[in-house]
Write an enzyme that holds these catalytic residues in place. Sequence first.
Site, PDB file in Angstrom:
ATOM      1  N   ASP A 146      -2.653   8.595  -2.726  1.00 61.04           N
ATOM      2  CA  ASP A 146      -3.722   8.386  -3.714  1.00 61.04           C
ATOM      3  C   ASP A 146      -4.567   9.647  -3.891  1.00 61.04           C
ATOM      4  O   ASP A 146      -5.740   9.692  -3.556  1.00 61.04           O
ATOM      5  CB  ASP A 146      -4.590   7.184  -3.323  1.00 61.04           C
ATOM      6  N   GLU A 195       0.797  -1.225   0.000  1.00 60.10           N
ATOM      7  CA  GLU A 195       0.000   0.000   0.000  1.00 60.10           C
ATOM      8  C   GLU A 195       0.832   1.279   0.000  1.00 60.10           C
ATOM      9  O   GLU A 195       0.520   2.205  -0.734  1.00 60.10           O
ATOM     10  CB  GLU A 195      -0.957   0.016   1.189  1.00 60.10           C
TER      11      GLU A 195
END
EC number: 3.2.1.17
Length: 195
Positions: A84, A71
């Site tokens: 993100d 991640e």
Amino acid sequence: MTYGGIVVITDSGASWHTAEHYKLTCQGVDACRTIAKTHSERIRNYKTEIEGVGRIYGIESTLTAAISSRESRARYVVHDGWEDWNPSRQAYNAWGLMQVDVNPNGGGHTARGEWDSVEHLCQATEILVYFIDQIRKKISDLSKEQQLKGAIAAYNAGDRKVHSYAKVEENTTGIDYSDDGVGRAEWYEHNRFNG
């Protein structure tokens, strides 16, 4: 562990898509090992916290390490804990080492704790445990290990996008999220987070 053992889960490792993202010339389990080893020094900084959270929730700490590797590259790509960027929302979609989805149209979670804190790791692990329960209810004839692999895919794509074990990856990032996660976790298991 309560939710099944990582080292007995069948996985094919990282896809070419994921391998290319890291500029690797290999794919599969070899790519997972290479990536996990690359992130091992940063993962080692959180070893005590990761192992403590694993004991609390009955989740193998190497899986938490692997998800952190996948991640956030074990913190490498986070910006003050965020990652993100979503231009349409003008906000980040994910928080922390394990990138908890805070997008209201996605996971809709509220970030808990500092981005690299035990509180954050607990929140992310609670989400994973929730997905294990959801997959268990949805596809009840799976082994513990298969439920765990389905939950790893759901951690990335959401449980509504995991329809069967045979197609567990079809909606995950890189079409390999759980296979790559399991491969990295296996490397961390054999190396106990060491480089």
